[in-house]
Design an enzyme around this catalytic site. Structure first.
Site, PDB file in Angstrom:
ATOM      1  CB  ILE A   1      27.598  -9.215   7.450  1.00 37.15           C
ATOM      2  CG1 ILE A   1      26.340  -8.747   7.703  1.00 37.15           C
ATOM      3  CG2 ILE A   1      28.731  -8.316   6.786  1.00 37.15           C
ATOM      4  CD1 ILE A   1      26.434  -7.263   8.590  1.00 37.15           C
ATOM      5  N   GLY A   2      25.917 -12.094   7.378  1.00 36.75           N
ATOM      6  CA  GLY A   2      25.483 -13.258   8.570  1.00 36.75           C
ATOM      7  C   GLY A   2      24.130 -13.932   7.925  1.00 36.75           C
ATOM      8  CE  LYS A   3      23.613 -17.463   3.281  1.00 39.12           C
ATOM      9  NZ  LYS A   3      24.726 -17.269   2.762  1.00 39.12           N
TER      10      LYS A   3
ATOM     11  N   GLY B   1      16.042 -17.571  10.199  1.00 39.73           N
ATOM     12  CA  GLY B   1      14.836 -17.060   9.213  1.00 39.73           C
ATOM     13  C   GLY B   1      15.244 -16.251   8.105  1.00 39.73           C
ATOM     14  N   GLY B   2      16.695 -15.953   8.075  1.00 37.49           N
ATOM     15  CA  GLY B   2      16.999 -15.159   6.921  1.00 37.49           C
ATOM     16  C   GLY B   2      18.238 -14.645   6.918  1.00 37.49           C
ATOM     17  CB  ILE B   3      20.625 -13.295   4.460  1.00 31.89           C
ATOM     18  CG1 ILE B   3      19.767 -12.341   3.586  1.00 31.89           C
ATOM     19  CG2 ILE B   3      20.784 -14.704   3.934  1.00 31.89           C
ATOM     20  CD1 ILE B   3      20.624 -11.978   2.280  1.00 31.89           C
ATOM     21  CB  VAL B   4      22.297 -10.079   8.686  1.00 30.95           C
ATOM     22  CG1 VAL B   4      22.676  -8.646   9.008  1.00 30.95           C
ATOM     23  CG2 VAL B   4      21.487 -10.550   9.560  1.00 30.95           C
TER      24      VAL B   4
ATOM     25  CG  ASP C   1      16.272 -16.452  20.107  1.00 31.55           C
ATOM     26  OD1 ASP C   1      16.986 -17.317  20.649  1.00 31.55           O
ATOM     27  OD2 ASP C   1      16.162 -16.024  19.045  1.00 31.55           O
TER      28      ASP C   1
ATOM     29  CG  ASP D   1       7.781 -17.394  20.566  1.00 31.51           C
ATOM     30  OD1 ASP D   1       8.286 -17.988  19.847  1.00 31.51           O
ATOM     31  OD2 ASP D   1       7.785 -17.092  21.756  1.00 31.51           O
TER      32      ASP D   1
HETATM   33  P1  ATP Z   1      18.696 -16.927  14.656  1.00 29.60           P
HETATM   34  O1  ATP Z   1      18.218 -17.076  13.194  1.00 29.60           O
HETATM   35  O2  ATP Z   1      18.499 -18.406  15.271  1.00 29.60           O
HETATM   36  O3  ATP Z   1      18.147 -15.942  15.559  1.00 29.60           O
HETATM   37  P2  ATP Z   1      21.159 -15.872  14.406  1.00 29.60           P
HETATM   38  O4  ATP Z   1      20.768 -14.790  15.454  1.00 29.60           O
HETATM   39  O5  ATP Z   1      22.682 -16.163  14.182  1.00 29.60           O
HETATM   40  O6  ATP Z   1      20.304 -16.990  14.419  1.00 29.60           O
HETATM   41  P3  ATP Z   1      20.545 -13.549  12.660  1.00 29.60           P
HETATM   42  O7  ATP Z   1      19.875 -12.547  13.462  1.00 29.60           O
HETATM   43  O8  ATP Z   1      20.000 -13.436  11.311  1.00 29.60           O
HETATM   44  O9  ATP Z   1      20.691 -15.131  13.121  1.00 29.60           O
HETATM   45  O10 ATP Z   1      22.189 -12.900  12.480  1.00 29.60           O
HETATM   46  C1  ATP Z   1      23.191 -13.645  11.847  1.00 29.60           C
HETATM   47  C2  ATP Z   1      24.553 -13.143  11.968  1.00 29.60           C
HETATM   48  O11 ATP Z   1      24.510 -11.919  11.348  1.00 29.60           O
HETATM   49  C3  ATP Z   1      25.005 -12.672  13.486  1.00 29.60           C
HETATM   50  O12 ATP Z   1      25.616 -14.010  14.009  1.00 29.60           O
HETATM   51  C4  ATP Z   1      25.822 -11.540  12.997  1.00 29.60           C
HETATM   52  O13 ATP Z   1      27.070 -12.224  12.711  1.00 29.60           O
HETATM   53  C5  ATP Z   1      25.542 -10.785  12.021  1.00 29.60           C
HETATM   54  N1  ATP Z   1      24.726  -9.714  12.361  1.00 29.60           N
HETATM   55  C6  ATP Z   1      23.116  -9.707  12.749  1.00 29.60           C
HETATM   56  N2  ATP Z   1      22.825  -8.439  12.995  1.00 29.60           N
HETATM   57  C7  ATP Z   1      23.995  -7.704  12.810  1.00 29.60           C
HETATM   58  C8  ATP Z   1      24.275  -6.273  12.904  1.00 29.60           C
HETATM   59  N3  ATP Z   1      23.221  -5.234  13.250  1.00 29.60           N
HETATM   60  N4  ATP Z   1      25.451  -5.665  12.809  1.00 29.60           N
HETATM   61  C9  ATP Z   1      26.252  -6.583  12.463  1.00 29.60           C
HETATM   62  N5  ATP Z   1      26.049  -8.049  12.202  1.00 29.60           N
HETATM   63  C10 ATP Z   1      25.076  -8.483  12.431  1.00 29.60           C
END
Ligand code: ATP
Ligand code: MG
Length: 354
Positions: A76-78, A81-84, A192, A218
């Site tokens: 659902i997200g990238k 640092g990784g994927i969600v 952040d 950090d």
């Molecule tokens: P960075 O890596 O710079 O912190 P980021 O915050 O976009 O960037 P992630 O924290 O990996 O990176 O989140 C990526 C995306 O995943 C988010 O923008 C959101 O759309 C989705 N996401 C993250 N956590 C959740 C969650 N708990 N529930 C639903 N969607 C989420």
């Protein structure tokens, strides 16, 4: 069936996940309680009535929400640092977000990271995304998080472009409550705060996520070479590498709100430069230039004053989250009974579950 025995293959018949009040049966440790059933990494166990009323102390084996019990639904997200991933618990049907960060951590850093993850897990506040459990295995950190079905404010902003002030005030109030909790109760600086770290759901809730993760990034900066996250929302005192405190998050909040209101990041990129040159120019602008402000012809005086208070260059001149709760902007639209739930869902949930 004998009470207290283990039933490894029992299938639970539960209402749709949406209708489950999860907090009712998820204990603090990440073990599930559904009526008299206790669900954990070991399987399902029927507990006696006396155990339900006064749960026994959590044994280490009960303290697991195991990765093996989660089915992956989709990515659902990238992030940098990784994927969600959206994952579903096999036994209960409950959805979670699983954040997976690839990071080879040197032995000496592991304790520190374990500590940070513990802090994450100990946070309990309706305005902060719950972190249920985290693991480190073979260079991979996995964090099981509360699933927020509206995605992030960044996702939402891409659709609506700008957020009108009355909605912004309601969003801001929830973020402030989250910050109040982190700053004043837990003594945590987020470090952040940005649109992608504010998550929303169909109930109209807004919650802060990823505090602690940035601390890990950090503290392992040499190793976490994957961390090229955005520095855009970083306060001037952090950019110059000086001491900083919770007021650094207040700066970021100001920039986030201004971006949501105008639809543009408050510092405009230079036309001539790209990449690193642009990055240094931005850092320089944040440190050297006067802070941005909300144009008074488009926004209320209360909103402009709120933003200006947040983006004071001197941290001590910025109000605390506590002080900002009583700022006139927060109360300005309270009579309108703003319904964030329908606002978020009418824009169409980007992450509608299944
Ligand atoms: P960075 O890596 O710079 O912190 P980021 O915050 O976009 O960037 P992630 O924290 O990996 O990176 O989140 C990526 C995306 O995943 C988010 O923008 C959101 O759309 C989705 N996401 C993250 N956590 C959740 C969650 N708990 N529930 C639903 N969607 C989420
Ligand atoms: Mg994030």
């Amino acid at each position: 069936m004998k009470k207290g025995s283990l039933i490894p293959n029992l299938k639970l018949s539960l209402p749709p996940p949406d209708e489950i009040s999860f907090s009712k049966f998820l204990t603090q440790s990440g073990t599930f309680m559904v009526d008299d059933l206790l669900v954990n990494g070991d399987g399902v166990r029927i507990v006696t009535q006396s155990e339900v009323e006064a749960p026994p102390p959590i044994k280490p084996s009960d303290d697991q929400l195991s990765l093996a019990d989660l089915d992956t639904i989709k990515v659902i997200g990238k992030g940098n640092g990784g994927i969600v991933q959206l994952v579903q618990h096999k036994w209960t049907g409950q959805f979670f977000a699983l954040k997976v960060i690839q990071m080879n951590i040197e032995e000496s850093y592991r304790k520190l990271i374990a500590q940070e993850l513990k802090i994450n897990q100990s946070a309990q506040c309706p305005y902060v995304v719950v972190c249920y459990q985290s693991f480190y295995n073979n260079g991979v950190i996995s964090i099981i998080l509360e699933y927020m079905d509206g995605g992030s404010l960044l996702d939402f902003l891409k659709k609506v472009r700008t957020i009108p002030e009355p909605y912004l005030a309601a969003i801001c109030k929830q973020v402030l409550k989250g910050l109040l909790y982190l700053h004043h109760e837990k003594h945590i600086i987020h470090r952040d705060l940005k649109p992608s770290n504010l998550l929303i759901n169909h109930r109209g809730e807004v919650k802060i996520t990823d505090f602690g993760v940035s601390a890990i990034m950090d503290s392992t900066s040499g190793q976490a070479n994957t961390f090229l996250g955005t520095y855009n929302y970083m306060s001037p005192e952090r950019i110059v590498g000086g001491k900083y405190n919770s007021k650094s998050d207040i700066w970021s909040l100001g920039l986030v709100l201004l971006e949501c209101a105008t639809g543009q990041f408050p510092y405009s990129p230079s036309e001539q430069s790209e990449g690193w040159a642009n990055f240094y120019e931005l850092m320089e602008a944040i440190v050297e230039k006067p802070p941005p402000s909300a144009p008074s012809d488009h926004f209320s005086q209360e909103f402009s004053s709120f933003i200006s208070a947040c983006v004071q260059k001197e941290p001590k001149d910025r109000p605390s989250a506590h002080e900002l709760m009583t700022h006139p902007f927060i109360a300005l639209y309270e009579d309108l009974d703003i319904d964030l739930s329908s606002y978020f869902t009418s824009a169409g949930s980007p992450l509608a579950t299944l």
